[in-house]
Motif scaffolding. Structure first.
Motif, PDB file in Angstrom:
ATOM      1  N   HIS A   4      42.120  39.428  31.784  1.00 15.97           N
ATOM      2  CA  HIS A   4      41.712  40.594  32.639  1.00 15.97           C
ATOM      3  C   HIS A   4      42.192  40.264  33.822  1.00 15.97           C
ATOM      4  N   PRO A   5      42.679  41.167  34.703  1.00 13.07           N
ATOM      5  CA  PRO A   5      43.408  40.948  35.965  1.00 13.07           C
ATOM      6  C   PRO A   5      42.404  40.256  36.826  1.00 13.07           C
ATOM      7  N   THR A   6      41.137  40.420  37.014  1.00 15.86           N
ATOM      8  CA  THR A   6      40.197  39.561  37.910  1.00 15.86           C
ATOM      9  C   THR A   6      40.125  38.054  37.373  1.00 15.86           C
ATOM     10  N   THR A   7      40.438  37.851  36.138  1.00 16.03           N
ATOM     11  CA  THR A   7      40.402  36.385  35.753  1.00 16.03           C
ATOM     12  C   THR A   7      41.745  35.863  36.183  1.00 16.03           C
ATOM     13  N   ILE A 122      36.316  42.816  41.783  1.00 17.89           N
ATOM     14  CA  ILE A 122      35.881  43.841  42.950  1.00 17.89           C
ATOM     15  C   ILE A 122      37.223  44.744  42.928  1.00 17.89           C
ATOM     16  N   LEU A 123      37.023  46.041  43.442  1.00 19.98           N
ATOM     17  CA  LEU A 123      38.152  46.965  43.363  1.00 19.98           C
ATOM     18  C   LEU A 123      38.883  46.528  44.598  1.00 19.98           C
ATOM     19  N   GLY A 124      40.363  46.652  44.565  1.00 20.34           N
ATOM     20  CA  GLY A 124      41.446  46.207  45.520  1.00 20.34           C
ATOM     21  C   GLY A 124      41.064  47.077  46.811  1.00 20.34           C
ATOM     22  N   ALA A 125      40.886  48.586  46.604  1.00 19.89           N
ATOM     23  CA  ALA A 125      40.848  49.526  47.581  1.00 19.89           C
ATOM     24  C   ALA A 125      39.239  49.750  48.312  1.00 19.89           C
ATOM     25  N   HIS A 129      32.325  46.599  51.277  1.00 17.22           N
ATOM     26  CA  HIS A 129      30.678  46.500  51.222  1.00 17.22           C
ATOM     27  C   HIS A 129      30.436  45.158  50.879  1.00 17.22           C
ATOM     28  N   VAL A 130      31.448  44.511  50.188  1.00 11.44           N
ATOM     29  CA  VAL A 130      31.040  43.176  49.754  1.00 11.44           C
ATOM     30  C   VAL A 130      31.065  42.222  50.621  1.00 11.44           C
ATOM     31  N   LEU A 131      32.270  42.335  51.483  1.00 15.57           N
ATOM     32  CA  LEU A 131      32.747  41.465  52.558  1.00 15.57           C
ATOM     33  C   LEU A 131      31.417  41.489  53.492  1.00 15.57           C
ATOM     34  N   ASP A 132      30.991  42.716  53.851  1.00 20.27           N
ATOM     35  CA  ASP A 132      29.967  42.680  54.719  1.00 20.27           C
ATOM     36  C   ASP A 132      28.727  42.020  54.402  1.00 20.27           C
ATOM     37  N   ALA A 133      28.309  42.011  53.178  1.00 20.77           N
ATOM     38  CA  ALA A 133      27.169  41.225  52.644  1.00 20.77           C
ATOM     39  C   ALA A 133      27.627  39.773  52.654  1.00 20.77           C
ATOM     40  N   LEU A 134      28.795  39.308  52.430  1.00 22.66           N
ATOM     41  CA  LEU A 134      28.878  37.950  52.736  1.00 22.66           C
ATOM     42  C   LEU A 134      29.394  37.382  53.926  1.00 22.66           C
ATOM     43  N   ALA A 149      40.891  43.140  43.181  1.00 25.53           N
ATOM     44  CA  ALA A 149      41.189  42.130  44.359  1.00 25.53           C
ATOM     45  C   ALA A 149      40.394  40.864  43.751  1.00 25.53           C
ATOM     46  N   SER A 150      41.106  39.781  44.653  1.00 26.36           N
ATOM     47  CA  SER A 150      40.614  38.518  44.605  1.00 26.36           C
ATOM     48  C   SER A 150      40.601  38.080  46.148  1.00 26.36           C
TER      49      SER A 150
END
Length: 157
Positions: A4-7, A122-125, A129-134, A149-150
């Motif tokens: 998978h691309p994310t892996t 996570i989706l590239g585009a 919202h994930v970055l905000d949580a981190l 995205a990675s």
């Protein structure tokens, strides 16, 4: 394993980080088949903890680590992140965005002050919202492949 691309993205980010940093311990959150921990062990990381909520994933990780001769370096379990206290040089989490957000506080807490958090799934585009949580962790590097995205993040110092 690792199709998978994310892996692939997670493996690439981890391999790049390991090439440039001395890493003693890794936490693989949502270990799946165990490929990330296995590659880390093959590249000399002494201690890897792999955890997943799926008993099947735990079994697969153990079997794959044995097949690859690195089982002595990988501890595999179904622990909840909230029960883990040891911080790690690298935390890798290749998990979908809603789960990353729900785990954000623990992911930050378990990443050593001078370590790195690698997230994918996570989706590239659409991942702000994930970055905000981190936050307040900061983005060091982002790679996009096939719409996924990675992201490698570090603590703000």
């Amino acid at each position: 394993l690792g199709d998978h691309p994310t892996t692939r993205l997670s493996l690439g980010a981890l391999a790049d980080y390991l090439a440039d940093h001395d890493v003693f311990s890794i936490l693989d959150v949502g270990c799946g088949s165990g490929v990330l921990g296995i590659v880390a062990a093959q590249r000399g990381v002494e201690r890897i903890r792999a955890t997943d909520i799926s008993a099947g994933a735990v079994e697969a990780t153990i079997a794959n680590a044995q097949l690859n001769g690195v089982i002595d370096h990988i501890e595999v379990d179904m622990a909840e992140l909230s029960t883990i206290s040891e911080r790690h040089d690298v935390v890798v989490a290749n998990i979908l965005a809603p789960v990353l957000i729900s785990m954000a506080a623990d992911l930050r807490r378990l990443t050593a002050d001078d370590g790195a958090l690698i997230i994918s799934g996570i989706l590239g585009a659409d991942h702000q919202h994930v970055l905000d949580a981190l936050a307040p962790m900061r983005v060091e590097h982002t790679t996009i492949d096939a719409g996924w995205a990675s992201i490698l993040l570090t603590h703000v110092r």
